[in-house]
Write a protein that holds these residues in place. Structure first.
Motif, short mmCIF file in Angstrom:
data_model
loop_
_atom_site.label_atom_id
_atom_site.label_comp_id
_atom_site.label_asym_id
_atom_site.label_seq_id
_atom_site.Cartn_x
_atom_site.Cartn_y
_atom_site.Cartn_z
N THR A 24 0.85 -1.19 0.00
CA THR A 24 0.00 0.00 0.00
C THR A 24 0.89 1.24 0.00
OG1 THR A 24 -1.80 -1.12 1.13
CG2 THR A 24 -1.81 1.26 1.22
N LEU A 25 0.75 2.01 -1.03
CA LEU A 25 1.50 3.24 -1.19
C LEU A 25 0.66 4.37 -0.58
CD1 LEU A 25 3.83 4.84 -2.64
CD2 LEU A 25 2.32 4.91 -4.63
N THR A 26 1.26 5.10 0.35
CA THR A 26 0.55 6.22 0.99
C THR A 26 1.25 7.51 0.62
OG1 THR A 26 -0.01 4.77 2.83
CG2 THR A 26 -0.28 7.13 3.18
N GLY A 50 -6.01 4.82 -7.69
CA GLY A 50 -5.30 5.98 -7.18
C GLY A 50 -5.93 7.26 -7.69
N THR A 76 -4.18 12.96 2.40
CA THR A 76 -3.44 11.72 2.24
C THR A 76 -4.24 10.81 1.34
OG1 THR A 76 -2.40 11.91 4.41
CG2 THR A 76 -2.58 9.70 3.51
N ASN A 77 -3.57 10.14 0.45
CA ASN A 77 -4.27 9.23 -0.46
C ASN A 77 -3.49 7.92 -0.55
OD1 ASN A 77 -6.27 8.39 -2.17
ND2 ASN A 77 -5.73 9.75 -3.85
N GLN A 78 -4.21 6.87 -0.81
CA GLN A 78 -3.57 5.55 -0.82
C GLN A 78 -3.93 4.75 -2.06
OE1 GLN A 78 -4.66 3.63 2.89
NE2 GLN A 78 -2.61 4.00 3.66
N THR A 80 -3.30 0.58 -3.39
CA THR A 80 -2.73 -0.73 -3.12
C THR A 80 -2.44 -1.43 -4.44
OG1 THR A 80 -3.91 -0.89 -1.03
CG2 THR A 80 -3.12 -2.94 -1.98
#
Ligand SMILES: [Cu+2]
Length: 111
Positions: A24-26, A50, A76-78, A80
């Protein structure tokens, strides 16, 4: 990934990933303006988009295999995803001039 308007524009929690491992990229944006992150083309599988629905963001590219994540000011956005092929890939912010300010780096995907 953490974009801060300080000495260092980008800080990373982790840039070494494993192939076939869900990550998971935050993107944490502390800045007063929007930022995004795009990873140069690589094969991956996503689980959630995204692309959020910020109408002010016009930089959306629809290039194949380019992972794109955007965060408006103070948000903030995530995203996966699962990287499918090993290698070293460049990531950067696509807002004009930001790459030059240091919003750029590499991730490594190993087997
Ligand atoms: Cu930026």
């Amino acid at each position: 990934m953490d974009y801060r308007k300080q000495k260092q524009y980008v800080s990373f929690v982790r840039t070494r990933l494993k192939r076939n491992e869900k990550i998971t990229l935050t993107l944490i944006n502390h800045d007063a303006i929007e930022h995004d992150i795009e990873i140069s083309p690589f094969l991956y599988q996503t689980f959630n988009g995204g692309h959020n629905s910020s109408s002010s963001h016009t930089q959306h590219s629809k290039k194949d295999n380019v992972l794109h994540l955007h965060a408006s000011s103070k948000t903030t956005n995530q995203l996966t995803f699962v990287p499918k092929i090993q290698g070293t890939y460049q990531f950067y912010c696509t807002i004009p001039g930001h790459k030059e300010l240091g919003m750029i780096g590499h991730i490594r995907i190993s087997n």
